[in-house]
Design an enzyme around this catalytic site. Sequence first.
Site, PDB file in Angstrom:
ATOM      1  N   HIS A  19       0.839  -1.205   0.000  1.00 25.25           N
ATOM      2  CA  HIS A  19       0.000   0.000   0.000  1.00 25.25           C
ATOM      3  C   HIS A  19       0.877   1.261   0.000  1.00 25.25           C
ATOM      4  O   HIS A  19       0.591   2.228  -0.711  1.00 25.25           O
ATOM      5  CB  HIS A  19      -0.864   0.060   1.268  1.00 25.25           C
ATOM      6  CG  HIS A  19      -1.871  -1.041   1.418  1.00 25.25           C
ATOM      7  ND1 HIS A  19      -1.899  -1.886   2.500  1.00 25.25           N
ATOM      8  CD2 HIS A  19      -2.909  -1.419   0.622  1.00 25.25           C
ATOM      9  CE1 HIS A  19      -2.915  -2.730   2.378  1.00 25.25           C
ATOM     10  NE2 HIS A  19      -3.531  -2.489   1.238  1.00 25.25           N
ATOM     11  N   LYS A  43     -16.162  -7.794   4.723  1.00 28.45           N
ATOM     12  CA  LYS A  43     -15.034  -8.403   5.425  1.00 28.45           C
ATOM     13  C   LYS A  43     -15.213  -8.179   6.926  1.00 28.45           C
ATOM     14  O   LYS A  43     -15.727  -7.138   7.329  1.00 28.45           O
ATOM     15  CB  LYS A  43     -13.711  -7.756   5.001  1.00 28.45           C
ATOM     16  CG  LYS A  43     -13.298  -8.070   3.573  1.00 28.45           C
ATOM     17  CD  LYS A  43     -11.948  -7.435   3.273  1.00 28.45           C
ATOM     18  CE  LYS A  43     -11.493  -7.728   1.839  1.00 28.45           C
ATOM     19  NZ  LYS A  43     -10.285  -6.967   1.496  1.00 28.45           N
ATOM     20  N   ARG A  94      -2.365  -5.929  -8.265  1.00 30.31           N
ATOM     21  CA  ARG A  94      -1.262  -6.875  -8.087  1.00 30.31           C
ATOM     22  C   ARG A  94      -1.302  -7.875  -9.245  1.00 30.31           C
ATOM     23  O   ARG A  94      -0.817  -7.596 -10.316  1.00 30.31           O
ATOM     24  CB  ARG A  94      -1.378  -7.569  -6.721  1.00 30.31           C
ATOM     25  CG  ARG A  94      -1.007  -6.676  -5.559  1.00 30.31           C
ATOM     26  CD  ARG A  94      -1.433  -7.270  -4.249  1.00 30.31           C
ATOM     27  NE  ARG A  94      -2.871  -7.543  -4.261  1.00 30.31           N
ATOM     28  CZ  ARG A  94      -3.589  -7.904  -3.215  1.00 30.31           C
ATOM     29  NH1 ARG A  94      -3.013  -8.078  -2.061  1.00 30.31           N
ATOM     30  NH2 ARG A  94      -4.890  -8.101  -3.312  1.00 30.31           N
ATOM     31  N   SER A 132      -2.651  -7.872   3.137  1.00 31.42           N
ATOM     32  CA  SER A 132      -2.844  -7.735   4.584  1.00 31.42           C
ATOM     33  C   SER A 132      -3.145  -9.101   5.194  1.00 31.42           C
ATOM     34  O   SER A 132      -2.698  -9.407   6.304  1.00 31.42           O
ATOM     35  CB  SER A 132      -3.996  -6.771   4.875  1.00 31.42           C
ATOM     36  OG  SER A 132      -3.724  -5.510   4.314  1.00 31.42           O
TER      37      SER A 132
HETATM   38  O1  PNS Z   1      -8.750  -3.021   0.560  1.00 32.58           O
HETATM   39  P1  PNS Z   1     -10.024  -3.562  -0.026  1.00 32.58           P
HETATM   40  O2  PNS Z   1     -10.742  -4.419   0.999  1.00 32.58           O
HETATM   41  O3  PNS Z   1      -9.813  -4.282  -1.321  1.00 32.58           O
HETATM   42  O4  PNS Z   1     -10.958  -2.280  -0.321  1.00 32.58           O
HETATM   43  C1  PNS Z   1     -12.245  -2.441  -0.865  1.00 32.58           C
HETATM   44  C2  PNS Z   1     -13.049  -1.128  -0.726  1.00 32.58           C
HETATM   45  C3  PNS Z   1     -13.134  -0.717   0.739  1.00 32.58           C
HETATM   46  C4  PNS Z   1     -12.375  -0.033  -1.514  1.00 32.58           C
HETATM   47  C5  PNS Z   1     -14.476  -1.392  -1.308  1.00 32.58           C
HETATM   48  O5  PNS Z   1     -15.064  -2.462  -0.655  1.00 32.58           O
HETATM   49  C6  PNS Z   1     -15.387  -0.173  -1.189  1.00 32.58           C
HETATM   50  O6  PNS Z   1     -15.264   0.761  -1.934  1.00 32.58           O
HETATM   51  N1  PNS Z   1     -16.318  -0.199  -0.211  1.00 32.58           N
HETATM   52  C7  PNS Z   1     -17.242   0.887   0.033  1.00 32.58           C
HETATM   53  C8  PNS Z   1     -18.649   0.522  -0.422  1.00 32.58           C
HETATM   54  C9  PNS Z   1     -18.840   0.794  -1.899  1.00 32.58           C
HETATM   55  O7  PNS Z   1     -18.711   1.900  -2.376  1.00 32.58           O
HETATM   56  N2  PNS Z   1     -19.152  -0.271  -2.659  1.00 32.58           N
HETATM   57  C10 PNS Z   1     -19.449  -0.169  -4.068  1.00 32.58           C
HETATM   58  C11 PNS Z   1     -18.196  -0.102  -4.912  1.00 32.58           C
HETATM   59  S1  PNS Z   1     -18.404  -1.259  -6.143  1.00 32.58           S
END
Ligand code: PNS
Length: 163
Positions: A19, A43, A94, A132
């Site tokens: 990150h 999650k 990645r 992570s």
């Molecule tokens: O580090 P991650 O877990 O891959 O991050 C994922 C994240 C937090 C960026 C994604 O789940 C997110 O944007 N969540 C907020 C809810 C949202 O906007 N969902 C619709 C996007 S498709």
Amino acid sequence: MTITSAVYPGSFDPITYGHIDIVRRAKKLFARLLIAVVANPNKTPFFSIEERVAITKAALDEVGITGVEVISYDGLLIDCAKAYKVDAIVRGLRANSDFDYEFQMALTNRDLDSDIETVFFMTAGRYSFLSSSIVKEVKRYGGDVSSFVPGCVEQALARKFGH
Ligand code: PNS
């Protein structure tokens, strides 16, 4: 319109050198960069959102990255981008396995607001395996994660695992 500001969202549970590499590179492109620690209901986080924000700030401090605001957000990413008035969303890629999920998210977010672009950074090769989850797994069993995360993150993991 020229894009000048971006939000780099994620679970950051916890932040890793992968990150941090994206943060360093995104900083070169965007005059204003925010890290959004997002509550992700898909999650079950290991660290609370407050802990993740604190650890992320401490990690940036430790590696000498300044001028990046760290916030937490519970809601749609696109609403976070609008609330903080940023023009772009930054994500790291990645391996191939990231692609489908990232593509789906980027297209959904574009559908929700076509003014906000998603910009992808290819991971540095040496971090292409890093996540992570892997860091937590190694540390859970007492393995050395010092090449994956800054010292303050390693200490936070050790405390949480009760080492
Ligand atoms: O580090 P991650 O877990 O891959 O991050 C994922 C994240 C937090 C960026 C994604 O789940 C997110 O944007 N969540 C907020 C809810 C949202 O906007 N969902 C619709 C996007 S498709």
